[in-house]
Design an enzyme around this catalytic site. Structure first.
Site, PDB file in Angstrom:
ATOM      1  N   LYS A 145       4.749  10.119   6.175  1.00 56.81           N
ATOM      2  CA  LYS A 145       3.550   9.319   5.906  1.00 56.81           C
ATOM      3  C   LYS A 145       2.675   9.351   7.145  1.00 56.81           C
ATOM      4  O   LYS A 145       2.713   8.440   7.971  1.00 56.81           O
ATOM      5  CB  LYS A 145       3.950   7.875   5.590  1.00 56.81           C
ATOM      6  CG  LYS A 145       4.129   7.607   4.106  1.00 56.81           C
ATOM      7  CD  LYS A 145       4.452   6.164   3.834  1.00 56.81           C
ATOM      8  CE  LYS A 145       3.228   5.336   3.571  1.00 56.81           C
ATOM      9  NZ  LYS A 145       2.590   5.567   2.276  1.00 56.81           N
TER      10      LYS A 145
HETATM   11  N1  PY5 Z   1       3.085   8.634  -2.875  1.00 55.32           N
HETATM   12  C1  PY5 Z   1       2.167   8.449  -1.899  1.00 55.32           C
HETATM   13  C2  PY5 Z   1       1.227   9.539  -1.567  1.00 55.32           C
HETATM   14  C3  PY5 Z   1       2.128   7.229  -1.209  1.00 55.32           C
HETATM   15  O1  PY5 Z   1       1.231   7.035  -0.237  1.00 55.32           O
HETATM   16  C4  PY5 Z   1       3.023   6.184  -1.553  1.00 55.32           C
HETATM   17  C5  PY5 Z   1       2.961   4.861  -0.847  1.00 55.32           C
HETATM   18  C6  PY5 Z   1       3.956   6.425  -2.582  1.00 55.32           C
HETATM   19  C7  PY5 Z   1       3.959   7.670  -3.210  1.00 55.32           C
HETATM   20  C8  PY5 Z   1       4.979   5.406  -2.968  1.00 55.32           C
HETATM   21  O2  PY5 Z   1       5.958   5.219  -1.968  1.00 55.32           O
HETATM   22  P1  PY5 Z   1       6.737   3.841  -1.788  1.00 55.32           P
HETATM   23  O3  PY5 Z   1       7.274   3.484  -3.116  1.00 55.32           O
HETATM   24  O4  PY5 Z   1       7.817   4.135  -0.809  1.00 55.32           O
HETATM   25  O5  PY5 Z   1       5.739   2.859  -1.309  1.00 55.32           O
HETATM   26  N2  PY5 Z   1       1.653   4.459  -0.504  1.00 55.32           N
HETATM   27  C9  PY5 Z   1       1.423   3.345   0.401  1.00 55.32           C
HETATM   28  C10 PY5 Z   1       1.948   2.038  -0.161  1.00 55.32           C
HETATM   29  O6  PY5 Z   1       2.157   1.126   0.633  1.00 55.32           O
HETATM   30  C11 PY5 Z   1      -0.050   3.238   0.738  1.00 55.32           C
HETATM   31  C12 PY5 Z   1      -0.944   2.831  -0.360  1.00 55.32           C
HETATM   32  C13 PY5 Z   1      -2.282   2.355   0.049  1.00 55.32           C
HETATM   33  O7  PY5 Z   1       2.144   1.889  -1.366  1.00 55.32           O
END
Ligand code: PY5
Length: 308
Positions: free
Chosen positions: A159
């Site tokens: 990330k």
């Molecule tokens: N895919 C991408 C590109 C992501 O950025 C995220 C999380 C996920 C999948 C889902 O991962 P997890 O379930 O571990 O959160 N995105 C961040 C979040 O906090 C940033 C969003 C603004 O959900």
């Protein structure tokens, strides 16, 4: 979605006032995206606020830093503790948590190795990322013309701040087109993930999601929902999905820390199934919310109490 300010932000080991949490305009990360971050949530439970999958998120932060040769000057135990301290210092019962490890001030060339590594942890109350009503009504998604960054360009398993301008291109295109969210394909043309969410489809009772090789993030909400679905007796498979799989699904949904479990009611102006939240999505979503609020014993190990 505007940030709601609170009292304190944790910066390099100490809590500072929200308005004093500043960096220099020549910080390396501002110019080249040389940061890595996490998105975590704390939820209200009967035992007070608890952080969902905290050790996993902190481990992923270390994995992301490792890729970019950023040595975090704290242990994972120290960062876990700092997350809890920051929530307590702000008196929040539930919140979104944003740890960021960034290359700071001191270098302007592309070699960041001599630049300092700064660590911040911010928390603030954040409602449903795609809107409260979306949790039931679902969102309208658009397949982006922008492809997801690839394993050999910017590894999607990390990330990193810089890779999110790829996500933002997709998100802006979707919003300007009148949609709520983007779904990105990888360079081979298979479904990867949303701009900030993993993607699932359901057909004939079978739940499918792209494999990590499809350039999606190894999401912890994804993994939690896969576990919940299997525990409920569903078959869950990881397989390459084509855009047609989205159009012809009985149900589809996004998962993510910010987006939680949000139904997808349309993709590219085609209704998904009966549109709105399908029955399997509803069951998974309700179980997920019960789990994060500490209401299901077998999922209690996913929660870390913030403490008094
Ligand atoms: N895919 C991408 C590109 C992501 O950025 C995220 C999380 C996920 C999948 C889902 O991962 P997890 O379930 O571990 O959160 N995105 C961040 C979040 O906090 C940033 C969003 C603004 O959900």
């Amino acid at each position: 979605m505007p940030i709601q300010s609170v009292d304190k932000i944790w910066m390099d080991g100490r809590l500072v006032d929200w308005q004093d949490a500043k960096v220099h305009v020549l910080s390396h990360a501002l110019h080249y995206g040389s940061g890595v971050f996490e998105g975590i949530r704390a939820y209200e439970t009967k035992q007070g606020p608890a952080v969902f999958r905290l050790p996993d998120h902190i481990r992923r932060l270390f994995r992301s830093s490792h890729l970019y040769h950023m040595e975090i000057p704290f242990s994972d135990e120290e960062l876990r503790q700092a997350v809890k301290d920051t929530i307590r210092a702000n008196g929040l019962s539930s919140c979104y948590i944003r740890p960021l490890v960034m290359r700071g001030y001191g270098e302007m060339g592309l070699n960041p190795l001599a630049a300092p590594v700064n660590v911040i942890i911010a928390v603030w109350p954040w409602g449903a990322y795609l809107g409260e009503e979306a949790l039931e009504a679902g969102v309208r998604a658009k397949i982006s013309s922008w492809k997801r960054n690839d394993h050999n360009t910017l590894p999607p398993g990390a990330k990193a701040s810089g890779q999110y301008i790829n996500s933002s291109l997709a998100k802006m295109e979707a919003m300007k087109g009148g949609y709520d969210e983007a779904i990105m394909l990888n360079l081979e043309g298979h479904v990867s993930d949303g701009s900030g969410e993993n993607v699932f489809v359901i057909r004939d009772g079978v739940i499918s999601t792209p494999p990590l090789s499809a350039c999606c993030l190894e999401g912890y909400t994804r993994e939690s929902v896969m576990t919940i679905a299997r525990d409920l007796g569903y078959t869950v498979i990881e397989r390459d999905l084509a855009r047609m799989d989205l159009y012809t699904a009985d149900e589809a949904f996004f998962t993510g820390t910010a987006a939680e479990v949000t139904p997808i009611r349309e993709v590219d102006d085609r209704e998904v199934g009966a549109s709105g939240r399908g029955p399997v999505t509803k069951e998974l979503q309700e179980t997920f919310f019960a789990a994060v609020h500490g209401e299901i014993d077998k999922y209690r190990p996913w929660l870390d109490a913030v403490g008094e």
